[in-house]
Motif scaffolding. Structure first.
Motif, PDB file in Angstrom:
ATOM      1  N   PHE A   1      -7.057   9.218  -6.053  1.00  0.00           N
ATOM      2  CA  PHE A   1      -7.103   8.480  -4.789  1.00  0.00           C
ATOM      3  C   PHE A   1      -6.277   7.219  -4.939  1.00  0.00           C
ATOM      4  CE2 PHE A   1     -10.424  10.281  -1.975  1.00  0.00           C
ATOM      5  CZ  PHE A   1     -10.677  11.408  -2.731  1.00  0.00           C
ATOM      6  N   GLU A   2      -4.987   7.392  -5.103  1.00  0.00           N
ATOM      7  CA  GLU A   2      -4.187   6.214  -5.404  1.00  0.00           C
ATOM      8  C   GLU A   2      -2.929   6.123  -4.560  1.00  0.00           C
ATOM      9  OE1 GLU A   2      -1.800   7.435  -9.255  1.00  0.00           O
ATOM     10  OE2 GLU A   2      -3.971   7.461  -9.552  1.00  0.00           O
ATOM     11  N   PHE A   3      -2.855   6.934  -3.519  1.00  0.00           N
ATOM     12  CA  PHE A   3      -1.681   6.861  -2.649  1.00  0.00           C
ATOM     13  C   PHE A   3      -2.056   6.132  -1.364  1.00  0.00           C
ATOM     14  CE2 PHE A   3      -0.792  10.150  -5.614  1.00  0.00           C
ATOM     15  CZ  PHE A   3       0.571  10.068  -5.841  1.00  0.00           C
ATOM     16  N   TYR A   4      -1.535   4.903  -1.231  1.00  0.00           N
ATOM     17  CA  TYR A   4      -1.780   4.134  -0.010  1.00  0.00           C
ATOM     18  C   TYR A   4      -1.008   4.810   1.104  1.00  0.00           C
ATOM     19  CZ  TYR A   4      -2.984   0.572  -3.447  1.00  0.00           C
ATOM     20  OH  TYR A   4      -3.523  -0.113  -4.500  1.00  0.00           O
ATOM     21  N   THR A   5      -1.739   5.282   2.109  1.00  0.00           N
ATOM     22  CA  THR A   5      -1.108   6.087   3.146  1.00  0.00           C
ATOM     23  C   THR A   5      -1.159   5.342   4.475  1.00  0.00           C
ATOM     24  OG1 THR A   5      -1.849   8.024   1.991  1.00  0.00           O
ATOM     25  CG2 THR A   5      -1.144   8.321   4.263  1.00  0.00           C
ATOM     26  N   TYR A   6       0.000   5.123   5.059  1.00  0.00           N
ATOM     27  CA  TYR A   6       0.087   4.398   6.325  1.00  0.00           C
ATOM     28  C   TYR A   6       0.536   5.340   7.422  1.00  0.00           C
ATOM     29  CZ  TYR A   6      -0.396   0.268   3.489  1.00  0.00           C
ATOM     30  OH  TYR A   6      -0.864  -0.661   2.623  1.00  0.00           O
ATOM     31  N   LEU A   7      -0.211   5.333   8.523  1.00  0.00           N
ATOM     32  CA  LEU A   7       0.101   6.219   9.636  1.00  0.00           C
ATOM     33  C   LEU A   7       0.655   5.393  10.791  1.00  0.00           C
ATOM     34  CD1 LEU A   7      -3.264   8.191   9.710  1.00  0.00           C
ATOM     35  CD2 LEU A   7      -1.256   8.630   8.302  1.00  0.00           C
ATOM     36  N   LEU A   8       1.714   5.899  11.388  1.00  0.00           N
ATOM     37  CA  LEU A   8       2.203   5.289  12.625  1.00  0.00           C
ATOM     38  C   LEU A   8       1.736   6.178  13.760  1.00  0.00           C
ATOM     39  CD1 LEU A   8       3.961   3.192  14.091  1.00  0.00           C
ATOM     40  CD2 LEU A   8       5.863   4.753  13.839  1.00  0.00           C
TER      41      LEU A   8
ATOM     42  N   ILE B   1      -1.846  16.954  12.679  1.00  0.00           N
ATOM     43  CA  ILE B   1      -2.431  15.990  13.610  1.00  0.00           C
ATOM     44  C   ILE B   1      -1.328  15.492  14.538  1.00  0.00           C
ATOM     45  CG2 ILE B   1      -3.782  13.867  13.827  1.00  0.00           C
ATOM     46  CD1 ILE B   1      -5.288  15.840  12.180  1.00  0.00           C
ATOM     47  N   PRO B   2      -1.393  15.899  15.811  1.00  0.00           N
ATOM     48  CA  PRO B   2      -0.286  15.568  16.716  1.00  0.00           C
ATOM     49  C   PRO B   2      -0.195  14.089  17.071  1.00  0.00           C
ATOM     50  CG  PRO B   2      -2.053  16.701  17.889  1.00  0.00           C
ATOM     51  CD  PRO B   2      -2.418  16.750  16.438  1.00  0.00           C
ATOM     52  N   GLU B   3      -1.320  13.332  16.947  1.00  0.00           N
ATOM     53  CA  GLU B   3      -1.275  11.920  17.340  1.00  0.00           C
ATOM     54  C   GLU B   3      -0.423  11.093  16.388  1.00  0.00           C
ATOM     55  OE1 GLU B   3      -4.081  13.704  17.249  1.00  0.00           O
ATOM     56  OE2 GLU B   3      -5.674  12.840  18.494  1.00  0.00           O
ATOM     57  N   ILE B   4      -0.173  11.649  15.212  1.00  0.00           N
ATOM     58  CA  ILE B   4       0.536  10.858  14.210  1.00  0.00           C
ATOM     59  C   ILE B   4       2.038  11.015  14.391  1.00  0.00           C
ATOM     60  CG2 ILE B   4       0.951  10.570  11.745  1.00  0.00           C
ATOM     61  CD1 ILE B   4      -1.905  11.552  11.328  1.00  0.00           C
ATOM     62  N   GLU B   5       2.705   9.876  14.521  1.00  0.00           N
ATOM     63  CA  GLU B   5       4.150   9.933  14.730  1.00  0.00           C
ATOM     64  C   GLU B   5       4.870   9.997  13.391  1.00  0.00           C
ATOM     65  OE1 GLU B   5       5.628   7.217  17.737  1.00  0.00           O
ATOM     66  OE2 GLU B   5       7.401   6.851  16.487  1.00  0.00           O
ATOM     67  N   ASN B   6       4.342   9.250  12.428  1.00  0.00           N
ATOM     68  CA  ASN B   6       5.047   9.173  11.159  1.00  0.00           C
ATOM     69  C   ASN B   6       4.073   8.742  10.064  1.00  0.00           C
ATOM     70  OD1 ASN B   6       7.168   9.269   9.407  1.00  0.00           O
ATOM     71  ND2 ASN B   6       8.515   8.022  10.708  1.00  0.00           N
ATOM     72  N   ILE B   7       4.396   9.113   8.844  1.00  0.00           N
ATOM     73  CA  ILE B   7       3.527   8.757   7.713  1.00  0.00           C
ATOM     74  C   ILE B   7       4.377   8.250   6.563  1.00  0.00           C
ATOM     75  CG2 ILE B   7       1.967   9.660   5.953  1.00  0.00           C
ATOM     76  CD1 ILE B   7       0.875  11.565   7.809  1.00  0.00           C
ATOM     77  N   THR B   8       3.881   7.234   5.905  1.00  0.00           N
ATOM     78  CA  THR B   8       4.533   6.880   4.651  1.00  0.00           C
ATOM     79  C   THR B   8       3.462   6.576   3.611  1.00  0.00           C
ATOM     80  OG1 THR B   8       6.247   5.563   3.601  1.00  0.00           O
ATOM     81  CG2 THR B   8       4.757   4.394   5.080  1.00  0.00           C
ATOM     82  N   ARG B   9       3.823   6.825   2.358  1.00  0.00           N
ATOM     83  CA  ARG B   9       2.861   6.598   1.284  1.00  0.00           C
ATOM     84  C   ARG B   9       3.450   5.640   0.271  1.00  0.00           C
ATOM     85  NH1 ARG B   9       2.621  12.762  -0.254  1.00  0.00           N
ATOM     86  NH2 ARG B   9       4.819  12.310   0.128  1.00  0.00           N
ATOM     87  N   PHE B  10       2.580   4.871  -0.353  1.00  0.00           N
ATOM     88  CA  PHE B  10       2.981   4.035  -1.472  1.00  0.00           C
ATOM     89  C   PHE B  10       2.089   4.371  -2.650  1.00  0.00           C
ATOM     90  CE2 PHE B  10       4.007   1.541   2.261  1.00  0.00           C
ATOM     91  CZ  PHE B  10       5.274   1.082   1.986  1.00  0.00           C
ATOM     92  N   ALA B  11       2.630   4.252  -3.827  1.00  0.00           N
ATOM     93  CA  ALA B  11       1.780   4.364  -5.011  1.00  0.00           C
ATOM     94  C   ALA B  11       2.338   3.418  -6.043  1.00  0.00           C
ATOM     95  CB  ALA B  11       1.778   5.782  -5.543  1.00  0.00           C
ATOM     96  N   LYS B  12       1.442   2.992  -6.922  1.00  0.00           N
ATOM     97  CA  LYS B  12       1.864   1.988  -7.880  1.00  0.00           C
ATOM     98  C   LYS B  12       2.135   2.625  -9.228  1.00  0.00           C
ATOM     99  CE  LYS B  12       0.766  -2.684  -9.134  1.00  0.00           C
ATOM    100  NZ  LYS B  12       2.207  -2.890  -9.178  1.00  0.00           N
ATOM    101  N   PRO B  13       3.343   2.463  -9.768  1.00  0.00           N
ATOM    102  CA  PRO B  13       3.598   2.953 -11.125  1.00  0.00           C
ATOM    103  C   PRO B  13       2.914   2.033 -12.122  1.00  0.00           C
ATOM    104  CG  PRO B  13       5.646   2.364 -10.001  1.00  0.00           C
ATOM    105  CD  PRO B  13       4.525   1.790  -9.214  1.00  0.00           C
ATOM    106  N   ARG B  14       2.837   2.497 -13.368  1.00  0.00           N
ATOM    107  CA  ARG B  14       2.319   1.619 -14.411  1.00  0.00           C
ATOM    108  C   ARG B  14       3.311   0.495 -14.670  1.00  0.00           C
ATOM    109  NH1 ARG B  14       0.304   5.542 -18.441  1.00  0.00           N
ATOM    110  NH2 ARG B  14      -1.824   5.996 -17.820  1.00  0.00           N
TER     111      ARG B  14
END
Lengths: 874, 108
Positions: free
Chosen positions: A289-296, A161-174
């Protein structure tokens, strides 16, 4: 002079006329014309014009000096009168200013809190270009939205997806233990994160390289606070932290404490690469479905087209996997700044607030402010009536109506200003308590919040106008002849205006009391109602049997041996395992009674439980039998269903009947029916539940005996440490857990209570001032009545009757309003109280008694006065 | 009796010197001619007003004049009290100057 008529240049003529004080008597314009003429003839046009210019300028300067001088004189007079009036009517002024001050202060406090809620995540440089990629979809007909997506999705996104400049993901450990040397702590605030987190968000690294701090596996970045906890004064960078005694994490950076107004809160970030090493199945699974994904986004993106594009991609990528499970997927692009207030998805980041709650607060604030203003208007109108003579005098001495209006307007604004200053002092004092009420650690200072300062300025303006307009125009309209005689236009209309303001105040107060009582009773009901099983002395803790392999022999062995040890303890009456516990959300699955078509399927919560789970909770088997060790078949072939599920199946006698999953792959036999209990919270109806004996456990549940609880707990912990050294024993009591389900309601109740208290206080202050004015006005009447033999009781009675009517009217009007609001709120609950007559009677009586007490308190003094004093001057 | 200020003195003398026909513009011109000061009309009016209130000047309204747009002119003349005041002021001033030593002239 007579020969040639020279006219003054036009603007000069106008200006002179406008600014000349002496124009009437001396006709400066005519004289100036003559002089201009003379100068013109003697010295020429230029000189004449210069001269004229000078004249105009001087007359203007003089004029303004004159105006300002007299305004200052008048202003000083007004100010003096205002101060004298405040000083003379100390109790009035006190009531008036206090009421307004309380109103403004509570409004400001609420605004401070609301501003804070709205400030979430706005401090990021790229805030308006960051979106969270959440998934929405349907599963078995249920619509739901999940805050996270599978980890692999973002790898595809960044490539395609070319519109996306950057991506980061968060996930919560136990919950996990982390240890450095002998310092071991359990951390709940860790997150896995991609290294790009530092490029997208403004989380600043104090030490370490933001370019590659989280690039390698087994690296961790800690907040300064957490680092100090583990390393004390040592330099943490490069040191290793042992995670749950199985692998080491190298500290590669120190990060600043995350601001309170960030919806992402963490104490440390572990590199996402670590997940690949430690939980490859989580990372690769399209089902997690547990990776919070943030797109810039790149500048100039279009979020709508992107959303549809991503939906296509999503189903294409995961369709094969999801479609057979009856799932359909959509994409939800959530702007970063809206997550905190508008996002309420499954597995969402904790701490999000419902925006309706914020709007509710704002409405409350507006109402408090309104009551306070109404109060102020009422009291100052009443108070100004006493100054009729002054107004008459001013009018006789030549004051215009506008001047009087301006004077009283200014006086009123002056009081408002005093109230405002006091309320700011109050706000500064009360600010620390706001933290308790809001549950945040608000490290904001009132004076440093420009938004708040601006808003308070607006409030000042609003109150000044709203509260000062009516009294000042009301008073300036008096006819001097009447006012000097001391007769005020006591029209019926005026008293209706005042009385309806009283009604309005009490309307709001009583409605608020009704709502408070409703909420209070409901919470009480929720806490005592219970879930259909004994929640006391029941504790639970998470277990980690899934790590041993799903349904393996190892799990069985572990479970039976720890259970044996626990049962051997004298303090433990029962112990068991389950995949789920009441009060926790767990997904529902479809079931079909055998012999019926698929459309007849119903959804039920599936509890995978160990043999005596129902026993431990104290849930009875109504018919059939419980799970038994002896029946090896139970594990894969038997269900116990609860009453609700039995009803849904339409079976008279469910034991021995058969159930299928919707995929129809397996048939289960119902061996027993259990009593109903609430599986989620009392917000919801009883859920159908299907119990199976499959060894898939997330919790251990232990029922303990009431004696020696502390001792029992230590013993249980010792047993746990022997069987599960890698994980701490994190128990909670079930009753606490269930009570905690209503935290937001309790918080609401606390806030509504404060509002109600304020509204009632302000309204009573209003009545107090109002009545004291009336008694004062009717001093002579009281005196005459007393000389003719009226008792103090008779006199008090007159006033009480007068006001009682209005309070009763307010009551009648408030009942439907309070009823409606309370009922709307109660609709959130499947189990709720009835808003019965008790609440109305109680709230009505409370308001009525308070109003009457105020009246009596104030009139008794007037009634007890010696009539000689009040009639002496006749 | 209070002594006059210099401005009042000037005004009274100017009105006296003009004799008949003394109205604002003429007075203004006279003062300009006598002292060289182009005074502002406003202060002229103010002075005339004050002196009239003290009864040093008498006012008389003329018939409406066409050149003033149908308004009447206000004519001034010095009253007996005005003359007395002028004399008193002069006397006071002379006596003051009489006290001054002659050296004053030489040194300056």
């Amino acid at each position: 002079m007579e020969s040639k008529k020279i006219k003054l240049p036009f603007p000069a003529f106008k200006l002179l006329k406008l600014f000349s004080y002496y124009n009437n008597e001396f006709d400066i314009v005519a004289d100036s014309t003559d002089l201009y003429d003379i100068t013109f003839k003697n010295a020429g046009k230029l000189k004449a014009n210069l001269w004229l210019f000078r004249q105009v300028l001087l007359s203007m300067i003089h004029y303004f000096k004159f105006r300002i001088y007299w305004s200052i004189i008048m202003f000083r007079n007004y100010l003096k009168i205002a101060m004298r009036n405040i000083g003379r009517n100390k109790s009035y002024s006190f009531i008036n200013i206090t009421g307004l001050c309380l109103g403004i202060a509570s409004c400001l406090l609420i605004l401070a809190y609301v501003n804070f809620e709205f400030s979430f995540d706005k401090y990021h440089r790229n805030a308006n270009r960051i979106y969270r990629f959440a998934a929405s979809g349907t599963q078995y007909g249920d619509e739901y939205s999940v805050a996270g997506i599978p980890a692999l999705a973002s790898e595809y996104l960044s490539n395609n997806i070319p519109e996306i400049e950057n991506i980061t993901r968060f996930a919560k450990p136990r919950f996990d233990t982390y240890r450095y040397k002998d310092r071991q702590y359990r951390e709940n605030g860790m997150l896995y994160a991609d290294n790009s987190v530092f490029e997208i968000f403004d989380f600043k690294l104090i030490e370490g390289d933001p370019g590659k701090a989280l690039e390698a596996p087994y690296t961790i970045v800690l907040t300064a606070e957490t680092a100090v906890k583990y390393f004390g004064r040592e330099d943490p960078v490069g040191k290793k932290i042992r995670c749950r005694e199985s692998f080491d994490l190298t500290v590669t950076g120190i990060i600043k404490k995350v601001p309170v107004n960030s919806h992402l809160q963490f104490d440390g970030l572990i590199s996402m690469e670590t997940v690949k090493k430690v939980f490859m199945h989580r990372y690769e699974s399209p089902n997690h479905f547990e990776f919070y994904t943030y797109l810039l986004m790149k500048e100039g993106y279009n979020i709508k087209t992107l959303e549809s594009k991503l939906t296509g991609f999503f189903n294409e990528q995961f369709g094969d996997f999801l479609n057979p499970l009856g799932r359909k997927l959509g994409v939800l692009m959530q702007p970063l700044t809206s997550i905190h207030l508008r996002s309420n998805l499954l597995y969402d980041t904790p701490g999000n607030v419902n925006i309706l709650y914020i709007y509710g607060l704002l409405t409350g604030a507006v109402f408090i402010l309104l009551i306070a203003s109404v109060n102020y208007v009422n009291l100052s109108t009443v108070r100004l009536s006493r100054r009729a003579k002054e107004i008459g005098m001013r009018k006789v001495l030549g004051a215009f109506k506008e001047q009087i209006a301006v004077q009283f307007f200014g006086e009123s604004v002056f009081s408002v200003f005093i109230a405002f200053i006091l309320s700011i002092v109050l706000v500064i004092i009360a600010f620390p308590h706001l933290q308790q009420l809001s549950g945040y650690n608000l490290n904001i200072s009132f004076l440093k919040d420009p938004m708040l300062l601006f808003e308070s300025f607006l409030i000042l303006l609003f109150i000044s106008f709203a509260a000062s307009w009516y009294p000042s125009f009301f008073i300036s309209g008096f006819k001097p002849v009447n006012t000097l005689k001391g007769v005020l236009a006591k029209g019926k209309r005026r008293s209706i205006v005042r009385n309806s303001l009283v009604v309005f105040q009490f309307l709001i107060s009583i409605s608020l009391i009704i709502v408070t009582l409703g909420v209070f009773n409901q919470i009480d009901f929720l806490k005592t109602k219970g879930f259909g099983f004994d929640k006391e002395l029941l504790l639970y803790a998470p277990v980690y049997t899934d790590d041993m392999g799903f349904g393996s022999e190892k799990v069985d062995k572990w479970v039976s041996s720890i259970k044996g040890e626990l049962h051997a303890l004298t303090g433990v009456s029962n112990a068991s395992f389950s995949v789920n516990i009441p009060g926790e959300f767990y997904y529902t699955l479809p079931f079909v009674p055998e012999g019926l078509p698929l459309e007849k399927s119903f959804k039920a919560i599936r509890y995978d439980v160990e043999d005596n789970f129902l026993n431990t909770l104290g849930i009875n088997i109504i018919s059939g039998r419980g799970f038994l060790k002896e029946f090896k078949n139970d594990r894969d072939h038997s269900f116990i269903i609860n009453e609700t599920a039995a009803k849904l199946c339409g079976w008279e006698n469910p034991v021995g009947k058969k159930l299928k999953g919707e995929d129809g792959a397996q048939t289960w036999t119902v061996v027993g029916v259990a009593e109903d209990f609430n599986a989620r919270s009392l917000h919801d109806e009883m859920d159908p539940i299907v119990f199976s004996n499959f060894p898939h456990f997330h919790y251990i549940v232990i029922r303990i005996k009431p004696e020696n609880i502390n001792n029992t707990l230590t013993q249980i912990k010792n047993v746990w440490d022997r069987f599960e050294p890698a994980h701490p024993f994190e128990y909670m009591f079930m009753d606490e857990k269930i009570d905690n389900l209503y935290n937001s309601e309790v918080k609401l109740e606390r806030i509504v209570r404060v509002f109600t208290l304020l509204a009632v206080i302000i309204s009573c202050l209003g009545i107090f001032g109002f009545i004291s004015y009336i008694t004062e006005q009717r001093t002579k009447e009281i005196g005459i009545r007393k000389t003719f033999g009226a008792s103090a009781f008779n006199i008090v009675n007159i006033f009480v009757k007068n006001l009682a009517v209005w309070v009763i009217i307010a009551n009648i009007l408030a009942f439907p309003i309070g009823y409606y609001i309370t009922n709307r709120w109660l609709e959130n609950f499947a189990y709720r109280i009835n808003v019965g007559w008790k609440i109305f009677i109680l709230s009505g009586l409370t308001a009525f008694m308070l109003a009457m007490l105020t009246v009596v308190f104030q009139t008794v003094r007037a009634a007890a006065a010696n009539p000689v004093d009040s009639l002496r001057d006749e | 009796m209070k002594s006059l200020t210099t401005f009042e003195e000037t005004l009274l003398i100017a009105v006296y010197l003009i004799g008949e026909n003394a109205y604002s513009v003429i007075i203004h011109q006279k003062i300009l001619q006598m002292t060289g000061n182009d005074i502002v009309l406003g202060s002229l009016y103010n002075g005339l007003d004050q002196l009239s209130k003290k009864r040093y000047l008498k006012k008389k309204k003329s018939e409406p004049v066409s050149e003033k747009g149908g308004k009447s002119k206000m004519y001034y003349s010095v009253s007996t009290e005005g003359i007395n005041a002028l004399e008193e002021t002069r006397r006071l001033r002379n006596s003051l100057w009489n006290e001054m030593p002659d050296v004053f002239y030489k040194e300056s």
